[in-house]
Enzyme design. Structure first.
Site, PDB file in Angstrom:
ATOM      1  N   HIS A  37       0.824  -1.204   0.000  1.00 15.71           N
ATOM      2  CA  HIS A  37       0.000   0.000   0.000  1.00 15.71           C
ATOM      3  C   HIS A  37       0.863   1.261   0.000  1.00 15.71           C
ATOM      4  O   HIS A  37       1.560   1.543   0.972  1.00 15.71           O
ATOM      5  CB  HIS A  37      -0.887  -0.029   1.255  1.00 15.71           C
ATOM      6  N   HIS A  79      -1.078  10.288  -3.182  1.00 16.41           N
ATOM      7  CA  HIS A  79      -2.371   9.832  -2.674  1.00 16.41           C
ATOM      8  C   HIS A  79      -3.503  10.851  -2.809  1.00 16.41           C
ATOM      9  O   HIS A  79      -4.648  10.487  -3.033  1.00 16.41           O
ATOM     10  CB  HIS A  79      -2.247   9.411  -1.195  1.00 16.41           C
TER      11      HIS A  79
END
Ligand code: G3P
Ligand code: CA
Length: 328
Positions: A37, A79
């Site tokens: 991740h 992100h």
């Protein structure tokens, strides 16, 4: 003779490619997939090349890329649509903030973005580091990079190590991009295709939280990639039948699967079972060894979700730890 050589070359190329479906069927440990991740983000600032190289060495099945377009349409691996919680943009370009006080990736060219320093995530209002025990904020020398640069890193390492680690790109906030006249889905699909990621036979999973946009990716943009519909809100779990008309899997928050512990045993919602009945894989997010929620250990977190709840894979900031638990 020439024809025979061509057949051998084509067959060897075909054999060395691992499809998403094949990677689910590899050795028993890999029947559950591990997604790094934002890279090895538990150890190095998220979405930096360094975090991706470290993740690669930890042997996950996939490495994740969150994507936002720059002013000049380069998909940047970051992100958020904002820059001010992972970079020094406020110090370097103080006059470039919008009225809401935020700095937007889309307002900067890729060249400008590359001049910023990337840091461990922090609160832009207080300057406080988000995960206090992770890599020290403001230390080291890290930069932003493009999707193309990251694919070249992963494909290059696949060649030099003989491994075949996949990519797991997510287009961020497509509606915001459309409002700013940009089609992030189309641009990303074109780049993926240039690098050989075209169908489910290729080692790439394409994800998005926006259901309308992911449906468009399948039905209007005609993508044949393995698609995962991310789920943010509990009410979205009721739309599984619709998701199954265009997606191959779902990506829920793990708390949408785990309910509570009764007499020492975790109880689960029907989400995983319902998804499996529709042929959808379940890849839950986000497993963090330094944010355990109600679990007493990271092992309990991983084993409960991957084996007791029977999910098919997980996104984790600590890929080495999940890979090790699966080995056991
Ligand atoms: O994309 C799934 C996983 O990464 C969790 O979401 O918010 O970290 O992109 P997020
Ligand atoms: Ca993501």
């Amino acid at each position: 003779m020439k024809r025979l050589i061509w057949v051998v070359v084509v067959l060897s190329f075909w054999n060395c490619k691992t499809s998403v479906e094949e990677s689910f069927k590899k050795q028993p440990m890999n029947s559950k997939i591990v997604v790094a991740h934002r890279g090895a983000s538990g150890y190095l600032p998220e979405h930096t090349m360094e975090a991706k190289a470290m993740a690669y060495a930890m042997n996950p099945d996939f490495i994740e890329q969150d994507l936002v377009l720059s002013k000049d349409d380069v998909p940047v691996v970051i992100h958020d649509i904002y820059l001010d919680d992972v970079t020094n943009v406020a110090a370097k370009f103080p006059e470039r903030k919008r009225e809401d006080g935020r700095y937007y990736v889309i307002d900067f060219t890729f060249e400008e973005l590359q001049s910023l320093n990337v840091s461990e995530r922090f609160d832009p209002k207080t300057g406080k580091q988000f995960y206090s025990n992770r890599f020290p904020k403001g230390k080291g020398s890290f930069k932003l990079h493009s999707l193309q640069q990251e694919i070249e890193l992963i494909q290059g390492l696949n060649k030099s190590t003989g491994k075949n680690i996949g990519i797991y790109p997510e287009i961020k906030n497509p509606e915001f991009h459309h409002k700013n006249g940009k089609d992030i889905a189309q641009i990303t699909l074109e780049i993926l295709s240039e690098y050989g990621y075209i169908s489910k036979k290729d080692n790439c999973i394409f994800q998005c939280f926006d259901a309308k946009e992911l449906e468009r990716v399948r039905k209007d943009l005609k993508s044949d990639l393995f698609l995962v519909q991310l789920i943010e809100f509990p009410e979205e779990t009721k739309q599984l039948n619709h998701f199954a008309t265009y997606a191959d899997g779902i990506g829920p928050w793990y708390k949408q699967i785990v309910e509570k512990k009764v007499d020492g045993k975790w109880q689960f919602t029907s989400l995983v079972e319902d998804a499996h009945k529709l042929g959808l894989k379940v890849h839950a997010y986000t497993f963090r060894a330094d944010q355990l929620g109600d679990f007493s250990s990271f092992e309990e977190h991983v084993n409960t979700l991957l084996f007791d709840a029977n999910i098919d894979g997980c996104f984790t900031d600590f890929p080495d730890k999940v890979v090790n638990i699966l080995k056991q």
